[in-house]
Design a protein around this motif. Structure first.
Motif, mmCIF file in Angstrom:
data_model
loop_
_atom_site.group_PDB
_atom_site.id
_atom_site.type_symbol
_atom_site.label_atom_id
_atom_site.label_comp_id
_atom_site.label_asym_id
_atom_site.label_seq_id
_atom_site.Cartn_x
_atom_site.Cartn_y
_atom_site.Cartn_z
ATOM 1 N N LEU A 253 31.351 38.271 48.339
ATOM 2 C CA LEU A 253 31.344 39.672 48.479
ATOM 3 C C LEU A 253 32.784 39.930 49.020
ATOM 4 C CD1 LEU A 253 27.971 40.017 50.537
ATOM 5 C CD2 LEU A 253 28.370 40.260 47.936
ATOM 6 N N VAL A 254 33.429 39.240 49.793
ATOM 7 C CA VAL A 254 34.658 39.744 50.303
ATOM 8 C C VAL A 254 35.914 39.462 49.222
ATOM 9 C CG1 VAL A 254 36.751 38.547 51.715
ATOM 10 C CG2 VAL A 254 34.441 38.729 52.616
ATOM 11 N N GLY A 255 35.584 38.501 48.093
ATOM 12 C CA GLY A 255 36.258 38.507 47.020
ATOM 13 C C GLY A 255 36.419 39.743 45.936
ATOM 14 N N ASN A 256 35.145 40.466 46.194
ATOM 15 C CA ASN A 256 34.981 41.637 45.369
ATOM 16 C C ASN A 256 36.346 42.973 45.997
ATOM 17 O OD1 ASN A 256 32.831 42.131 43.355
ATOM 18 N ND2 ASN A 256 31.814 40.926 44.830
ATOM 19 N N VAL A 257 36.103 42.721 47.099
ATOM 20 C CA VAL A 257 36.819 43.764 47.880
ATOM 21 C C VAL A 257 38.356 43.367 47.586
ATOM 22 C CG1 VAL A 257 37.571 44.816 50.120
ATOM 23 C CG2 VAL A 257 35.231 44.368 49.520
ATOM 24 N N VAL A 258 38.896 42.109 47.757
ATOM 25 C CA VAL A 258 40.147 41.664 47.592
ATOM 26 C C VAL A 258 40.488 41.680 46.096
ATOM 27 C CG1 VAL A 258 41.642 39.640 47.795
ATOM 28 C CG2 VAL A 258 39.906 40.021 49.437
ATOM 29 N N GLY A 259 39.768 41.485 45.236
ATOM 30 C CA GLY A 259 40.088 41.789 43.890
ATOM 31 C C GLY A 259 40.279 42.991 43.468
ATOM 32 N N ALA A 273 48.312 35.572 37.593
ATOM 33 C CA ALA A 273 48.334 34.688 38.765
ATOM 34 C C ALA A 273 47.018 33.939 39.170
ATOM 35 C CB ALA A 273 48.930 35.335 39.915
ATOM 36 N N PHE A 274 46.192 34.698 38.648
ATOM 37 C CA PHE A 274 44.860 34.192 39.302
ATOM 38 C C PHE A 274 44.249 32.870 38.200
ATOM 39 C CE2 PHE A 274 40.299 33.735 38.037
ATOM 40 C CZ PHE A 274 39.473 33.646 39.594
ATOM 41 N N PRO A 275 44.596 32.551 36.999
ATOM 42 C CA PRO A 275 44.290 31.257 36.531
ATOM 43 C C PRO A 275 44.821 30.260 37.386
ATOM 44 C CG PRO A 275 44.564 32.759 34.558
ATOM 45 C CD PRO A 275 45.071 33.443 35.858
ATOM 46 N N TRP A 302 36.365 29.063 46.718
ATOM 47 C CA TRP A 302 35.685 29.129 45.552
ATOM 48 C C TRP A 302 34.879 30.543 45.493
ATOM 49 C CZ3 TRP A 302 32.899 23.828 44.901
ATOM 50 C CH2 TRP A 302 33.716 22.658 44.574
ATOM 51 N N GLY A 303 34.102 30.647 46.269
ATOM 52 C CA GLY A 303 33.393 32.058 46.414
ATOM 53 C C GLY A 303 34.595 33.288 46.323
ATOM 54 N N VAL A 304 35.592 33.391 47.030
ATOM 55 C CA VAL A 304 36.419 34.425 46.748
ATOM 56 C C VAL A 304 37.059 34.551 45.331
ATOM 57 C CG1 VAL A 304 38.651 35.577 47.405
ATOM 58 C CG2 VAL A 304 37.217 34.647 49.312
ATOM 59 N N CYS A 305 37.325 33.292 44.733
ATOM 60 C CA CYS A 305 37.885 33.428 43.276
ATOM 61 C C CYS A 305 36.743 33.697 42.334
ATOM 62 C CB CYS A 305 38.309 32.063 42.956
ATOM 63 S SG CYS A 305 40.001 31.533 43.899
ATOM 64 N N TYR A 306 35.661 33.391 42.607
ATOM 65 C CA TYR A 306 34.487 33.480 41.711
ATOM 66 C C TYR A 306 34.260 34.907 41.516
ATOM 67 C CZ TYR A 306 29.772 34.358 40.248
ATOM 68 O OH TYR A 306 28.549 34.871 39.487
ATOM 69 N N ALA A 307 34.181 35.893 42.543
ATOM 70 C CA ALA A 307 34.256 37.122 42.648
ATOM 71 C C ALA A 307 35.163 37.830 42.004
ATOM 72 C CB ALA A 307 33.859 37.854 44.044
ATOM 73 N N ILE A 308 36.461 37.517 42.088
ATOM 74 C CA ILE A 308 37.614 38.131 41.420
ATOM 75 C C ILE A 308 37.970 37.892 40.050
ATOM 76 C CG2 ILE A 308 40.292 37.807 41.457
ATOM 77 C CD1 ILE A 308 40.321 37.266 44.541
ATOM 78 N N SER A 309 37.116 36.532 39.676
ATOM 79 C CA SER A 309 37.190 36.492 38.024
ATOM 80 C C SER A 309 36.374 37.548 37.616
ATOM 81 C CB SER A 309 36.743 34.858 37.932
ATOM 82 O OG SER A 309 35.305 34.753 38.271
ATOM 83 N N ASN A 310 35.318 37.560 38.096
ATOM 84 C CA ASN A 310 34.435 38.734 37.438
ATOM 85 C C ASN A 310 35.134 40.034 37.347
ATOM 86 O OD1 ASN A 310 31.987 37.039 37.168
ATOM 87 N ND2 ASN A 310 31.166 37.488 39.047
ATOM 88 N N LEU A 311 35.649 40.489 38.463
ATOM 89 C CA LEU A 311 36.444 41.679 38.257
ATOM 90 C C LEU A 311 37.497 41.760 37.215
ATOM 91 C CD1 LEU A 311 36.921 42.480 42.019
ATOM 92 C CD2 LEU A 311 35.499 43.659 40.492
ATOM 93 N N ILE A 312 38.324 40.710 37.160
ATOM 94 C CA ILE A 312 39.315 40.454 36.218
ATOM 95 C C ILE A 312 38.883 40.521 34.766
ATOM 96 C CG2 ILE A 312 41.110 38.926 35.386
ATOM 97 C CD1 ILE A 312 41.899 38.184 38.007
ATOM 98 N N GLY A 313 37.677 39.856 34.530
ATOM 99 C CA GLY A 313 37.102 39.619 33.328
ATOM 100 C C GLY A 313 36.552 40.920 32.705
#
Length: 390
Positions: A253-259, A273-275, A302-313
């Motif tokens: 959930l935090v990753g969504n905000v950060v991303g 940078a993400f990959p 892992w959790g933060v990166c998971y959310a960011i990957s969805n936003l980037i996708g």
């Protein structure tokens, strides 16, 4: 106007949370459902796999077919179908009826989710669009990572029927919220189906699709087996494991905000940078995996990166075809599901072949390939832009 946008965002968040909880929450009660309908757990698993298959099939097609209809009408239709089918599932006399009641909403799932992302991004300026999308993705992530423990808690505390009633309740809240508070949203300029499909003629679109599938595969190849990894490598189980998984959910959930903030600030640098960052985080688990404290910190990453990957996708596909947002968001949903299927399969091969600890290598491999696709798309974009300027 600002107040109405806030209300719209809250309703969209509730809507996608209800839909994703309907999809993923069932995982947490499969054994109870098997007992309830007197079937095997593997057969009960069809409620998950066939729903996901319906989403993957409908992702590129259903949003396209409904793209010209008033958006409020479409949202009410989809939410109404989810509520109705959830109630049918509760009252289903046989497993077959329950299965059909699960598959039907699966075909409508991509319509609402792609529409929610489109409405969020178009309700604000282009600079603020990633932040708006990240708010909707917050509901998606919450449904995916919190839907399972919430549903399991309700089923264990009361009954399977009450757990499925929870699905219906959340979707009903979104339905009535949409009906009462959201104004009519007619499509101003209806795009012809051929015009929307024409985005598939571009190399840039296919490079974006490849990158999203590979990123989803990278996260799924590791995250799908997070419980197995923590149990086998870190040797934590029971309540400690439950706490670790809950922490992972909160980190997402935090990753969504950060991303959202990173994409709004500098999209190109964030995407490139993400990959690299995720690859480093995965490799970090080789040093932290055997120790509970350090591994919990890695799980948070892992959790933060998971959310960011969805936003980037989501951004990477829709930015390749901004003129067809509904169709491109549908492509994003299908690519995500294909990536989950591929990544989970490859992660399973690593576990059976060389051991659970090495699933992160599969994730790193996928991330290297996704970075290559990202760089190729950027190069193609810059080349096309330069040609237009000459």
């Amino acid at each position: 106007m600002v107040k109405s946008n806030h209300v719209l965002m809250y309703i969209l968040i509730i809507g996608v949370f209800g839909i994703l909880t309907t999809e993923m929450g069932i995982i947490g009660i499969l054994p109870q459902i098997a007992d309830y309908f007197h079937v095997s757990v593997s057969k009960a698993g069809l409620l998950v796999s066939l729903f996901a298959l319906a989403v993957a099939i409908a992702g590129p097609t259903m949003p396209l077919l409904f793209s010209g209809i008033n958006r409020k009408t479409v949202m009410l239709l989809v939410l109404g179908i989810f509520v109705t089918c959830n109630i049918i599932s509760i009252l289903a006399p046989t497993f077959t009826v329950a299965l059909v009641a699960r598959i039907i909403p699966g075909f409508f799932h991509p319509i609402y989710c792609s529409l929610a992302l489109t409405v969020a991004s178009t309700s604000v300026s282009s600079e603020e669009a990633p932040k708006a999308v990240s708010k909707v993705m917050l509901g998606v992530t919450a449904g995916m990572v919190l839907g399972v423990p919430i549903t399991n808690y309700i089923a264990n505390g009361s009954s399977v029927e009450m757990a499925m009633l929870f699905f219906a309740f959340v979707n009903a809240v979104a339905f009535f919220g949409t009906w009462i508070f959201i104004p009519s949203m007619p499509v101003q300029e209806k795009l012809a189906y051929g015009t929307q499909l024409s985005i598939l003629k571009r190399g840039m679109t296919w490079l974006a699709i490849a990158a999203v599938i590979l990123m989803a595969s990278a996260t799924a190849s590791v995250n799908s087996y997070i419980a197995e990894y923590l149990g086998s490598i870190t040797h934590i189980s029971g309540k400690t494991l439950s706490i670790a998984l809950f922490i992972y959910g909160l980190a997402s959930l935090v990753g969504n905000v950060v991303g959202g903030r990173l994409l709004s600030k500098n999209t190109r640098k964030t995407v490139i940078a993400f990959p690299v960052v995720l690859g480093i985080v995965y490799l970090l688990s080789f040093w932290t995996g055997a120790s509970t404290g350090p591994m919990i910190l890695t799980v948070i990453l892992w959790g933060v990166c998971y959310a960011i990957s969805n936003l980037i996708g989501q951004y990477w596909i829709t930015s390749a075809a901004p003129e067809a947002p509904d169709f491109s968001n549908g492509l994003f949903l299908s690519c995500g599901n294909l990536g989950i299927t591929l990544g989970t399969a490859v992660g399973g091969l690593f576990i059976s072949g060389i051991g659970t600890q090495y699933i992160v290598l599969g994730g790193v491999l996928f991330m290297v390939l996704s970075l290559l696709s990202i760089l190729l798309r950027i190069r193609l974009y810059d080349t096309v832009k330069k040609q237009h300027l000459v």
